[in-house]
Motif scaffolding. Structure first.
Motif, PDB file in Angstrom:
ATOM      1  N   ARG A  38      -5.184   0.082   1.620  1.00 10.98           N
ATOM      2  CA  ARG A  38      -4.618  -1.233   1.857  1.00 10.98           C
ATOM      3  C   ARG A  38      -4.504  -1.973   0.528  1.00 10.98           C
ATOM      4  NH1 ARG A  38      -7.678  -5.065   2.429  1.00 10.98           N
ATOM      5  NH2 ARG A  38      -9.355  -3.785   3.266  1.00 10.98           N
ATOM      6  N   ASN A  40      -4.502  -4.784  -2.079  1.00 13.64           N
ATOM      7  CA  ASN A  40      -5.311  -6.002  -2.141  1.00 13.64           C
ATOM      8  C   ASN A  40      -4.423  -7.206  -2.423  1.00 13.64           C
ATOM      9  OD1 ASN A  40      -7.205  -8.004  -2.528  1.00 13.64           O
ATOM     10  ND2 ASN A  40      -7.981  -7.186  -4.457  1.00 13.64           N
ATOM     11  N   ALA A  65      -0.202  -2.717   9.985  1.00 13.76           N
ATOM     12  CA  ALA A  65      -0.886  -3.417   8.891  1.00 13.76           C
ATOM     13  C   ALA A  65       0.119  -3.672   7.774  1.00 13.76           C
ATOM     14  CB  ALA A  65      -2.067  -2.602   8.378  1.00 13.76           C
ATOM     15  N   HIS A  67      -0.090  -4.663   4.780  1.00 12.62           N
ATOM     16  CA  HIS A  67      -0.455  -4.202   3.442  1.00 12.62           C
ATOM     17  C   HIS A  67      -1.001  -2.766   3.457  1.00 12.62           C
ATOM     18  CE1 HIS A  67       0.126  -8.337   2.343  1.00 12.62           C
ATOM     19  NE2 HIS A  67      -0.337  -8.182   1.130  1.00 12.62           N
ATOM     20  N   GLY A  68      -0.904  -2.090   4.598  1.00 15.63           N
ATOM     21  CA  GLY A  68      -1.504  -0.768   4.747  1.00 15.63           C
ATOM     22  C   GLY A  68      -0.516   0.367   4.562  1.00 15.63           C
ATOM     23  N   TYR A  88      -6.528  -1.927  -4.542  1.00 20.27           N
ATOM     24  CA  TYR A  88      -6.426  -1.492  -3.150  1.00 20.27           C
ATOM     25  C   TYR A  88      -7.802  -1.115  -2.646  1.00 20.27           C
ATOM     26  CZ  TYR A  88      -6.116   2.883  -5.806  1.00 20.27           C
ATOM     27  OH  TYR A  88      -6.340   3.884  -6.710  1.00 20.27           O
ATOM     28  N   GLN A  91      -9.147   2.832   3.272  1.00 20.25           N
ATOM     29  CA  GLN A  91      -9.578   2.470   4.619  1.00 20.25           C
ATOM     30  C   GLN A  91      -8.843   3.324   5.651  1.00 20.25           C
ATOM     31  OE1 GLN A  91      -8.719  -1.638   5.622  1.00 20.25           O
ATOM     32  NE2 GLN A  91     -10.457  -1.764   7.008  1.00 20.25           N
ATOM     33  N   PRO A  93      -6.668   4.225   8.661  1.00 23.95           N
ATOM     34  CA  PRO A  93      -5.535   3.418   9.125  1.00 23.95           C
ATOM     35  C   PRO A  93      -5.808   2.580  10.372  1.00 23.95           C
ATOM     36  CG  PRO A  93      -4.751   5.560   8.397  1.00 23.95           C
ATOM     37  CD  PRO A  93      -6.247   5.618   8.344  1.00 23.95           C
ATOM     38  N   MET A  96      -7.588  -0.893  10.226  1.00 25.28           N
ATOM     39  CA  MET A  96      -6.908  -2.075   9.707  1.00 25.28           C
ATOM     40  C   MET A  96      -6.415  -3.003  10.814  1.00 25.28           C
ATOM     41  SD  MET A  96      -4.623  -0.350   6.671  1.00 25.28           S
ATOM     42  CE  MET A  96      -5.306   0.946   5.615  1.00 25.28           C
ATOM     43  N   GLU A 100      -5.744  -7.689  11.671  1.00 28.18           N
ATOM     44  CA  GLU A 100      -4.391  -8.149  11.979  1.00 28.18           C
ATOM     45  C   GLU A 100      -4.386  -8.950  13.278  1.00 28.18           C
ATOM     46  OE1 GLU A 100      -1.891  -7.838   9.912  1.00 28.18           O
ATOM     47  OE2 GLU A 100      -2.963  -6.558   8.499  1.00 28.18           O
ATOM     48  N   GLN A 123     -10.257  -7.284   3.789  1.00 27.46           N
ATOM     49  CA  GLN A 123      -8.960  -7.546   4.414  1.00 27.46           C
ATOM     50  C   GLN A 123      -8.854  -9.014   4.826  1.00 27.46           C
ATOM     51  OE1 GLN A 123      -8.238  -4.909   7.695  1.00 27.46           O
ATOM     52  NE2 GLN A 123      -6.104  -5.519   7.951  1.00 27.46           N
TER      53      GLN A 123
END
Length: 499
Positions: A38, A40, A65, A67-68, A88, A91, A93, A96, A100, A123
C-alpha cells in the motif's frame, strides 16, 4: 498449501456452510499466495510512485483499496531503499479493506484497538493526512515494538501508542472517538493459505474463546465511541460464530447501532455480503437481517485471503450540551504515564528549542504539545485527555532526547519530516551505491558541494555545511547523518539497518 494439511473438522464445517461452492473454495488452496503493498499517502500519491516507472516493481491495483497494489513475489519490495524511506507498507490485500470501510476523514479522532503490528494503523494515519488524532493500542507488549517501528517508518506525526487492556481505557476515552477499528483476535481460518502454522494451531485457538473476547471488545469499543461515530469490526476467519453471529448479538444488545453497507464503489469490487442464514441462537429479527450489510471476502471469489468486516454506526445524535461534554476530558492536561517519570520543567527543554531554531525550516514546536519523560521528548497531538493510569508506550511523535544540555534528534523525527523541512540535506539517488551503504550503517564520503543547504526557520542566514543532515533517497528521508570535513557520520539506528 496442500489441502491434506487442513484440519478435517475445518473442511467438514466449510463443506456444510458452502454447499455447492465448496469445491471452488478448496481449489483456492492450490493457488499461489497473493502479495500486496500500500502506497504511503503521507509521503506521496500512487500516481507519484507510479511516475517513477522503475523496473523494480510490477504493480496492479487492488480494487477495494485506492492506494493498494498487488506485486510479484520476485519484486521483493522489502529489500529496496524505498521501503526504508517508508514509501509503502507491505500488507496482505484483503487486510486493506477494513480501513476503507471505516471512512476516515480529516480531523477525525480514531482508535485502532488491536493494532499490532500496525498495518491498519499506518493506513488510518495516511487517511488522516497529518490531521486529527490517532490512538493505537495493543495488549501484547512484545508486539508493540513492531507497532511503534512501523508508525515511525511511515512518518506518522499525530499518534500515541498504548499497551493497555481495553477495559482500562473506557473511562479515559468515554465517547471520545469518531472512528474505532477492531481488528479482532480470531481463529484465523482465512489465513491458512498464507500462514500454514495457523492451520496446525487452529483447534487450539478455539472459536468459543475468540468469540467471548470479541464480544467484550465490541462492548468496550462502544463505550468509547462518540455519538454519530463508526466502529468497523473485522476478522480473518470464516466462522459465523465470530462474524455474523457476533454482529447480530451486538445489535441485539445495542439497538442504537446500525450496520452500514459498503459504498457502491466498494460493493462493486468483488465483495460478498454476510449471510443472515448463518445466524442462530438469541439474535433474532432485524438484528439477524442486518448482517446482510456486512462484508465477506472469499478466496475463491477474489484475489485475496478470507476476511469479514462490518461497519457499525452509532445513530444517536448528541444534544448540543452533550456534544461538548463528550469530549470534556480533552481539556485536561496529559499526565505522566504509568511507570514513567515526571515531565521535565519547561526550562529543561531549552536545548530542543535552540536546536529546532537552527536545524529546521518549519515551526516544529507548533505541531502539538511537548511532553517529556526522563530524557525523552515527544510531540503530543492536541486534545488528548488525561492519561493518568494508562500504560503509554509513546505519548506522541518521538522528537528526540536530552543529554547534558544538548538535544539529540530521534530517527522518528527524521522519518516524520519532509526534505523541504530540513536545513541541511544529503540527497542520494536510489541508484547511488552509497544509499545501501548508509542503510547498512557505514560512514560516507560526501563532498561539501553535494549538500543542499537552506536557511532555518528562525533566520535568513544560510546554514553551514557542518552539522546534522537529513539523508534522503530520491527526495524522501531515510535518517540522520552528521557532516564534518567531507565525512558523513552515520546516525541510522542499529536495529533498522539493512541486512
Amino acid at each position: 498449501m496442500n489441502v491434506t494439511q487442513l484440519p478435517s473438522a475445518f473442511t467438514d464445517k466449510m463443506k456444510h456452510m458452502l454447499q455447492e461452492e465448496f469445491t471452488d473454495f478448496m481449489a483456492s488452496y492450490d493457488e499461489p499466495r497473493l502479495f500486496g503493498l500500500r502506497i504511503n499517502g503521507i509521503k506521496l500519491s500512487p500516481e507519484e510512485f507510479q511516475a517513477k516507472k522503475r523496473e523494480d516493481f510490477h504493480l496492479t491495483p487492488i480494487p477495494w483499496a485506492d492506494h493498494g497494489f498487488y506485486y510479484q513475489e520476485e519484486n521483493r519490495p522489502g529489500k529496496h531503499p524505498y521501503y526504508h524511506a517508508g514509501l509503502y507498507y507491505i500488507q496482505e490485500p484483503s487486510a486493506m479493506l477494513p480501513v476503507e470501510l471505516l471512512d476516515v476523514q480529516p480531523n477525525d479522532r480514531v482508535l485502532d484497538l488491536c493494532a499490532a503490528p500496525g498495518g491498519k494503523s499506518t493506513q488510518i494515519a495516511a487517511k488522516l493526512g497529518g490531521t486529527g488524532t490517532l490512538v493505537v493500542n495493543d495488549i501484547h507488549s512484545d508486539r508493540v515494538k513492531a507497532l511503534v517501528k512501523n508508525l515511525e517508518l511511515i512518518g506518522v506525526r499525530n499518534s500515541i501508542v498504548l499497551n493497555e487492556r481495553p477495559e482500562r481505557m473506557m473511562s479515559t476515552f468515554a465517547s471520545f472517538f469518531d472512528k474505532i477499528l477492531i481488528d479482532a483476535p480470531c481463529s484465523g481460518e482465512g489465513m491458512f493459505r498464507k500462514e500454514e502454522d495457523m492451520a496446525r494451531q487452529w483447534e487450539k485457538h478455539g472459536v468459543e474463546v475468540c468469540s467471548a473476547m470479541q464480544h467484550d471488545l465490541l462492548r468496550q469499543a462502544a463505550a468509547m465511541l462518540a455519538p454519530g461515530g463508526t466502529i468497523v469490526y473485522s476478522t480473518c476467519t470464516f466462522s459465523p460464530e465470530e462474524n455474523e453471529m457476533q454482529i447480530a448479538a451486538f445489535l441485539d444488545d445495542h439497538p442504537e447501532f446500525e450496520v452500514v453497507a459498503p459504498s457502491a464503489a466498494l460493493a462493486g469490487a468483488g465483495l460478498s455480503t454476510g449471510r443472515p442464514e448463518w445466524v442462530s441462537g438469541a439474535a433474532k429479527g432485524s438484528a439477524a437481517d442486518a448482517v446482510s450489510r456486512t462484508v465477506r471476502l472469499w478466496p475463491h471469489r477474489l484475489k485475496g485471503e478470507g476476511h469479514f468486516a462490518a461497519a457499525l454506526r452509532l445513530s444517536a445524535a448528541p444534544a448540543p450540551a452533550e456534544a461538548g461534554a463528550s469530549h470534556a476530558a480533552a481539556a485536561k492536561p496529559a499526565a505522566k504515564h504509568r511507570g514513567g517519570g515526571p515531565a521535565k520543567a519547561a526550562a529543561d527543554l531549552a536545548p530542543l528549542h535552540a536546536w529546532a531554531a537552527v536545524e529546521l525550516r518549519f515551526p516544529l514546536l507548533e505541531e502539538g504539545k511537548l511532553v517529556s519523560f526522563g530524557e525523552h521528548v515527544y510531540m503530543q497531538p492536541h486534545g488528548i485527555p488525561n492519561l493518568a493510569g494508562i500504560k503509554v508506550v509513546r505519548p506522541g511523535w518521538y522528537i528526540g532526547s536530552l543529554h547534558k544540555g544538548r538535544f539529540v534528534p530521534a530517527h522518528a523525527l527524521a522519518m516524520g519530516i519532509r526534505e523541504s523541512e530540513a536545513v541541511r540535506i544529503l540527497p542520494l539517488s536510489v541508484d547511488d551505491p552509497r544509499i545501501i551503504r548508509y542503510l547498512k550503517g557505514e560512514t560516507l564520503e560526501v563532498d561539501e558541494a553535494e549538500l543542499k543547504l537552506h536557511s532555518p526557520v528562525a533566520s535568513n542566514k544560510m546554514a553551514p555545511a557542518k552539522g546534522w543532515s537529513l539523508v534522503t533517497v530520491d527526495g524522501y528521508p531515510v535518517g540522520w547523518g552528521k557532516w564534518l570535513d567531507g565525512m558523513m557520520k552515520n546516525e541510522y539506528p542499529q536495529g533498522w539497518r539493512w541486512t
